[in-house]
Design a protein around this motif. Structure first.
Motif, PDB file in Angstrom:
ATOM      1  N   PRO A 116       0.758  -1.217   0.032  1.00 21.89           N
ATOM      2  CA  PRO A 116       0.258   0.059  -0.114  1.00 21.89           C
ATOM      3  C   PRO A 116       0.863   1.261  -0.026  1.00 21.89           C
ATOM      4  N   ALA A 117       1.904   1.256   0.654  1.00 18.16           N
ATOM      5  CA  ALA A 117       2.833   2.302   0.877  1.00 18.16           C
ATOM      6  C   ALA A 117       3.329   2.838  -0.563  1.00 18.16           C
ATOM      7  N   VAL A 118       3.952   1.675  -1.187  1.00 20.36           N
ATOM      8  CA  VAL A 118       4.589   1.960  -2.495  1.00 20.36           C
ATOM      9  C   VAL A 118       3.213   2.293  -3.715  1.00 20.36           C
ATOM     10  N   GLN A 119       2.319   1.724  -3.427  1.00 17.22           N
ATOM     11  CA  GLN A 119       1.308   2.099  -4.521  1.00 17.22           C
ATOM     12  C   GLN A 119       0.756   3.385  -4.276  1.00 17.22           C
ATOM     13  N   ALA A 120       0.858   3.932  -3.095  1.00 22.50           N
ATOM     14  CA  ALA A 120       0.624   5.438  -2.927  1.00 22.50           C
ATOM     15  C   ALA A 120       1.589   6.458  -3.052  1.00 22.50           C
ATOM     16  N   GLY A 121       2.805   5.870  -3.312  1.00 24.77           N
ATOM     17  CA  GLY A 121       3.879   6.665  -3.605  1.00 24.77           C
ATOM     18  C   GLY A 121       4.645   7.270  -2.319  1.00 24.77           C
ATOM     19  N   LEU A 122       4.108   6.855  -1.221  1.00 23.49           N
ATOM     20  CA  LEU A 122       4.611   7.360   0.253  1.00 23.49           C
ATOM     21  C   LEU A 122       6.146   6.966   0.409  1.00 23.49           C
ATOM     22  N   VAL A 123       6.509   5.938  -0.209  1.00 26.51           N
ATOM     23  CA  VAL A 123       7.958   5.351  -0.095  1.00 26.51           C
ATOM     24  C   VAL A 123       8.520   5.237  -1.300  1.00 26.51           C
ATOM     25  N   SER A 124       9.939   5.049  -1.414  1.00 26.92           N
ATOM     26  CA  SER A 124      10.678   4.539  -2.426  1.00 26.92           C
ATOM     27  C   SER A 124      10.783   3.031  -2.426  1.00 26.92           C
ATOM     28  N   ALA A 125      10.642   2.540  -3.781  1.00 26.75           N
ATOM     29  CA  ALA A 125      10.688   1.064  -3.885  1.00 26.75           C
ATOM     30  C   ALA A 125      12.207   0.447  -3.834  1.00 26.75           C
ATOM     31  N   GLU A 126      12.916   1.774  -4.079  1.00 31.99           N
ATOM     32  CA  GLU A 126      14.417   1.104  -3.831  1.00 31.99           C
ATOM     33  C   GLU A 126      14.653   1.253  -2.422  1.00 31.99           C
ATOM     34  N   ASP A 127      15.785   0.149  -2.182  1.00 32.12           N
ATOM     35  CA  ASP A 127      16.264   0.257  -0.744  1.00 32.12           C
ATOM     36  C   ASP A 127      15.232  -0.469   0.276  1.00 32.12           C
ATOM     37  N   LEU A 128      14.484  -1.232  -0.133  1.00 32.32           N
ATOM     38  CA  LEU A 128      13.643  -1.838   0.946  1.00 32.32           C
ATOM     39  C   LEU A 128      14.472  -3.102   1.650  1.00 32.32           C
ATOM     40  N   VAL A 129      14.092  -3.167   2.879  1.00 30.45           N
ATOM     41  CA  VAL A 129      14.886  -4.052   3.803  1.00 30.45           C
ATOM     42  C   VAL A 129      13.579  -4.781   4.445  1.00 30.45           C
ATOM     43  N   ALA A 130      13.805  -5.917   4.478  1.00 30.49           N
ATOM     44  CA  ALA A 130      12.929  -6.961   5.358  1.00 30.49           C
ATOM     45  C   ALA A 130      13.828  -8.081   6.137  1.00 30.49           C
ATOM     46  N   ILE A 131      13.443  -7.939   7.586  1.00 30.52           N
ATOM     47  CA  ILE A 131      14.024  -9.136   8.025  1.00 30.52           C
ATOM     48  C   ILE A 131      12.879  -9.932   8.945  1.00 30.52           C
ATOM     49  N   LEU A 132      12.703 -11.293   8.733  1.00 38.22           N
ATOM     50  CA  LEU A 132      11.599 -12.126   9.162  1.00 38.22           C
ATOM     51  C   LEU A 132      12.125 -13.070  10.009  1.00 38.22           C
ATOM     52  N   ALA A 133      11.358 -13.330  10.922  1.00 38.71           N
ATOM     53  CA  ALA A 133      11.487 -14.595  11.977  1.00 38.71           C
ATOM     54  C   ALA A 133      10.559 -15.299  11.397  1.00 38.71           C
ATOM     55  N   VAL A 134      10.931 -16.555  11.153  1.00 39.64           N
ATOM     56  CA  VAL A 134       9.866 -17.737  10.569  1.00 39.64           C
ATOM     57  C   VAL A 134      10.038 -19.061  11.320  1.00 39.64           C
ATOM     58  N   GLY A 135       9.066 -19.800  11.278  1.00 38.53           N
ATOM     59  CA  GLY A 135       9.277 -21.017  12.001  1.00 38.53           C
ATOM     60  C   GLY A 135       9.514 -21.963  10.995  1.00 38.53           C
ATOM     61  N   PRO A 136      10.110 -23.347  11.485  1.00 39.80           N
ATOM     62  CA  PRO A 136      10.717 -24.255  10.402  1.00 39.80           C
ATOM     63  C   PRO A 136       9.539 -24.988   9.830  1.00 39.80           C
ATOM     64  N   SER A 137       8.290 -25.050  10.077  1.00 36.94           N
ATOM     65  CA  SER A 137       7.329 -25.718   9.197  1.00 36.94           C
ATOM     66  C   SER A 137       7.149 -25.133   7.711  1.00 36.94           C
ATOM     67  N   GLY A 138       7.708 -23.936   7.497  1.00 37.62           N
ATOM     68  CA  GLY A 138       7.770 -23.353   6.172  1.00 37.62           C
ATOM     69  C   GLY A 138       8.980 -23.861   5.386  1.00 37.62           C
ATOM     70  N   ALA A 139       9.872 -24.817   5.898  1.00 38.95           N
ATOM     71  CA  ALA A 139      10.980 -25.644   5.243  1.00 38.95           C
ATOM     72  C   ALA A 139      10.401 -27.069   4.974  1.00 38.95           C
ATOM     73  N   GLY A 140       9.131 -27.443   5.057  1.00 42.91           N
ATOM     74  CA  GLY A 140       8.679 -28.584   4.846  1.00 42.91           C
ATOM     75  C   GLY A 140       8.957 -29.751   5.871  1.00 42.91           C
ATOM     76  N   LYS A 141       8.565 -30.948   5.719  1.00 47.21           N
ATOM     77  CA  LYS A 141       8.507 -32.000   6.645  1.00 47.21           C
ATOM     78  C   LYS A 141       9.747 -32.906   6.715  1.00 47.21           C
ATOM     79  N   SER A 142      10.573 -32.749   5.332  1.00 49.93           N
ATOM     80  CA  SER A 142      11.731 -33.586   5.111  1.00 49.93           C
ATOM     81  C   SER A 142      12.648 -33.393   6.425  1.00 49.93           C
ATOM     82  N   LEU A 143      13.200 -34.601   6.888  1.00 44.84           N
ATOM     83  CA  LEU A 143      14.102 -34.598   8.041  1.00 44.84           C
ATOM     84  C   LEU A 143      15.627 -33.849   7.377  1.00 44.84           C
TER      85      LEU A 143
END
Length: 348
Positions: free
Chosen positions: A162-189
């Motif tokens: 929404p911020a990108v679409q409204a022109g309120l931020v620059s789409a250059e230099d976006l930074v994202a840090i995510l905390a994620v659970g291991p289920s996202g990596a699938g069930k393989s051992l």
């Protein structure tokens, strides 16, 4: 008559979550479940929480076993969906929860995934705002091929679009840090996903722009109106079985304020059933989204750094995968978009 449904990859985490949600869907009936190494076993032997589906037995994942259903959900490893999907007729709605049909750029596929490129399908993130103010939802009605987004991609795209679409931020230099659970990596051992390796620890992976979701994030935010879009995206594995907490920042455009930012997000998400912006000064918790098809977004301005800060929480297996698949399928078939999906999480 309910729609007949097959789920390929039913023994995995994504397949199991699809089945959990489908079991409560008023218009869908699961008639076939498939697997690879677990073929021949009762579903309940590998998904013991799915008591209402105990009558089903896993069969081999082949196009022949999937053919003839109204809807086929593919919860298969990346690279495995394309060939099977190509054998299924146009009369079947096919929903790919893997990456095979997400990217519109064949070169990006070659760089980040490799192997045969199978082309892009209708993208299953209904709430994604486009540069002209329309939503991706408009491109899902009546389709019979749907590509479900990556779970990390959903969190970052919902948080920043929404911020990108409204022109309120620059789409250059976006930074994202995510905390994620291991289920996202699938069930393989895998050793790095063992409880003894994960509990009491946290570590980054896909560092330095190498994560496969990177081009998909750029694709979405460019669609939202970003020019010269770049994102530095780093996920971190943390000791929670499921969920994503995405903290994303962007350089503010001159004149942007927290009030103008909140107005833009309210305009995009104010009527959305599954994406909710938290009150000013409040930020979402992963715990509040577990089991629900919701994404919660908190907003702040870092005045000193001149950056927008968004904090987005969702359940990677629901809004990040299975819930998005069902929501998009509902739209494609002209059903109530919310059918079979809840906004209520599980607590504690």
């Amino acid at each position: 008559m309910p729609y007949s449904v097959a789920v390929a990859g039913a023994s995995g985490y994504a397949g199991g979550e699809l089945l959990r949600l489908l079991a409560a869907h008023p218009e869908f009936e699961v008639t076939t479940v498939t697997a690879h190494s677990n073929a021949g076993q009762p579903l309940i032997a590998v998904q013991p929480h799915l008591r209402s589906l105990a009558h089903l037995t896993l069969v081999e994942t082949t196009a022949a076993n999937l053919a003839g259903h109204d809807i086929v959900f593919l919860a298969l490893p990346h690279g495995a969906s394309g060939a099977i999907a190509a054998e299924l007729g146009g009369g079947t709605v096919v929903v790919d929860c893997g990456a095979d049909h997400r990217l519109t750029d064949a070169d990006a596929w070659a760089r980040f995934y490799g192997g045969e490129y199978h082309g892009a399908w209708a993208y299953g993130l209904p709430e994604l705002v486009h540069a002209d103010g329309s939503k991706q939802r408009d491109h899902l009605a009546g389709v019979n091929r749907i590509a479900v987004p990556g779970c990390n991609v959903t969190a970052i795209s919902i948080g920043l679009a929404p911020a990108v679409q409204a022109g309120l931020v620059s789409a250059e230099d976006l930074v994202a840090i995510l905390a994620v659970g291991p289920s996202g990596a699938g069930k393989s051992l895998r050793t790095n996903l063992l409880a003894s390796e994960v509990l009491g620890s946290a570590y980054a992976y896909g560092v330095g722009g190498t994560h496969r979701h990177t081009p998909e994030i750029v694709q979405n935010l460019t669609l939202a109106g970003g020019t010269g879009t770049t994102v530095s995206f780093t996920p971190m594995l943390v000791p929670m079985s499921r969920g994503i907490l995405a903290t994303a920042t962007a350089r503010l455009a001159p004149g942007s304020t927290l009030e103008s930012v909140r107005a833009a997000y309210d305009a995009v998400y104010g009527d959305e059933p599954f994406v909710h912006v938290t009150p000013a000064g409040q930020y979402p918790r992963v715990a509040d989204t577990i089991g629900a098809n919701t994404a919660l977004v908190g907003l702040a301005i870092d005045e000193t750094a001149g950056r927008l800060v968004t904090v987005t929480a969702l359940d990677n297996l629901v809004k990040g995968t299975a819930g998005a698949a069902i929501q998009s399928t509902n739209i494609a078939l002209g059903l109530d978009e919310t059918a079979g999906l809840s906004v209520n999480g599980v607590a504690p």
